[in-house]
Design an enzyme around this catalytic site. Sequence first.
Site, PDB file in Angstrom:
ATOM      1  N   GLU A 104       0.855  -1.221   0.120  1.00 59.80           N
ATOM      2  CA  GLU A 104       0.077   0.007  -0.030  1.00 59.80           C
ATOM      3  C   GLU A 104       0.840   1.431   0.226  1.00 59.80           C
ATOM      4  O   GLU A 104       0.528   2.504  -0.543  1.00 59.80           O
ATOM      5  CB  GLU A 104      -0.950   0.015   1.132  1.00 59.80           C
ATOM      6  CG  GLU A 104      -0.250   0.505   2.565  1.00 59.80           C
ATOM      7  CD  GLU A 104       0.610  -0.839   3.085  1.00 59.80           C
ATOM      8  OE1 GLU A 104       1.520  -0.272   3.990  1.00 59.80           O
ATOM      9  OE2 GLU A 104       0.670  -1.753   2.740  1.00 59.80           O
ATOM     10  N   ASP A 105       1.965   1.062   0.637  1.00 63.72           N
ATOM     11  CA  ASP A 105       3.009   2.276   0.548  1.00 63.72           C
ATOM     12  C   ASP A 105       3.259   2.720  -0.767  1.00 63.72           C
ATOM     13  O   ASP A 105       3.091   4.138  -1.172  1.00 63.72           O
ATOM     14  CB  ASP A 105       4.212   1.983   1.601  1.00 63.72           C
ATOM     15  CG  ASP A 105       4.636   0.646   1.167  1.00 63.72           C
ATOM     16  OD1 ASP A 105       4.260   0.052   0.307  1.00 63.72           O
ATOM     17  OD2 ASP A 105       5.855   0.355   1.834  1.00 63.72           O
ATOM     18  N   PHE A 106       3.935   1.705  -1.645  1.00 63.26           N
ATOM     19  CA  PHE A 106       4.279   2.194  -2.958  1.00 63.26           C
ATOM     20  C   PHE A 106       2.928   2.823  -3.902  1.00 63.26           C
ATOM     21  O   PHE A 106       3.196   3.837  -4.475  1.00 63.26           O
ATOM     22  CB  PHE A 106       4.619   0.931  -3.824  1.00 63.26           C
ATOM     23  CG  PHE A 106       4.749   1.051  -5.245  1.00 63.26           C
ATOM     24  CD1 PHE A 106       5.994   1.647  -5.541  1.00 63.26           C
ATOM     25  CD2 PHE A 106       3.743   0.960  -6.156  1.00 63.26           C
ATOM     26  CE1 PHE A 106       6.471   1.673  -6.845  1.00 63.26           C
ATOM     27  CE2 PHE A 106       4.150   1.192  -7.485  1.00 63.26           C
ATOM     28  CZ  PHE A 106       5.242   1.493  -7.910  1.00 63.26           C
TER      29      PHE A 106
END
Length: 397
Positions: free
Chosen positions: A235-237
């Site tokens: 989810e960070d990317f």
Amino acid sequence: MAPMIYTLYGFAILFFVFWCGKWIVHFTAIFYGKWKLHKKVSQLPCETPYPGVSILKPLMSVDPNLFSNLETFFTMNYPVYELLFCIEDESDPAVMVVMQLIKKYPSVTSRLFTGGSNVGVNPKINNMQPGFTAAKYELILISDSGIRMKEDTLLDMVSCMTEDVGLVHQMPFTCDRDGFAATLEKVYFGTAQARIYLVADFLQVNCHTGMSALMRKALINEVGGIEAFSCYLAEDFFLAKSLKERGWRMCVSSQPAWQNSGVCEINSFQARLTRWAKLRVAMVPHTILLEPLSECMVIGACASWAVSFLFRWDPLVFYLVHILVWFLLDWILLSIIQNGSLPFNKFDFVMGWLFRECSSPYLFLHALWDPAIRWRTRTYKLKWGGVAEELKPKVKV
């Protein structure tokens, strides 16, 4: 015969040019890291109020360093922040650790959320969802359980959040710990990972990892909140990708993220690297070709053949010099990121560096051979593009 010769010349030129590009990456990381990292934190003017920060701490289970890691968030030198601890299972022993700290530091605004919310396949987002919804400040810091903070780390991150910046993240690094596994971790995060991370920040390429990231809550809410990214494991990317597509810049904080997990083993660390490789292959398919070629031993062998074919140089001498110079530049970069004396001697560094460089191609091939991602007790299958699907265990009839 001529087409074969031209093909060999083409590959030789390609390998040689790529090899030259890797040295540009090396030197860019060293000079940019020296300029970017470990700057003295500048205090905001007295008339400028500090923005409030809501800190999300997703937790699961307890390790020997959890209490001391979490305690560093209660003792930070920052005027306005709240701690939001998110634990999926009410019976998780991490609940008792959090309650002890809340009782020990009653002056720090902190809350505990248990149960999570089932908004998608990503367990981290499911865990954080109640805390994110309840967060009252304009800035959100998502911080993993194994992160240890210095007193001025949050101040440093907030100072990087200028008007055109939507996300400030810390470059992954590790605390000083004993043992070969700890040496291996520090060598990896201070060389191979740091090199790519610093150059990506310099070129404004998305290389964000979400272990410690400060972002604007309003920008996340514009696209539906963190649950909009719950279909991904990385989810960070995709959160960072969303910000870049909307014209916002990302910035690396001058202080690296101090990982201090209580579990420090070679097997668990290599499993973590393999899991990351699987994510990269699914999200950025050209990784399949570029990542193995970026490794010291692989590109060195390819470049040695290339210079032998193109210039009739001695390939063995070239290969040995290549490895030696790569090794020395990695030592310099690691020393810059450590910003002090290393917790191990040069022999330990040599062993850790050789082990990492020699094992990395194998781990990448293993990631390609077995693409399923195992995270704690769950198993996931990734589709091209990064969308995840949880694989349920088969029920025996």
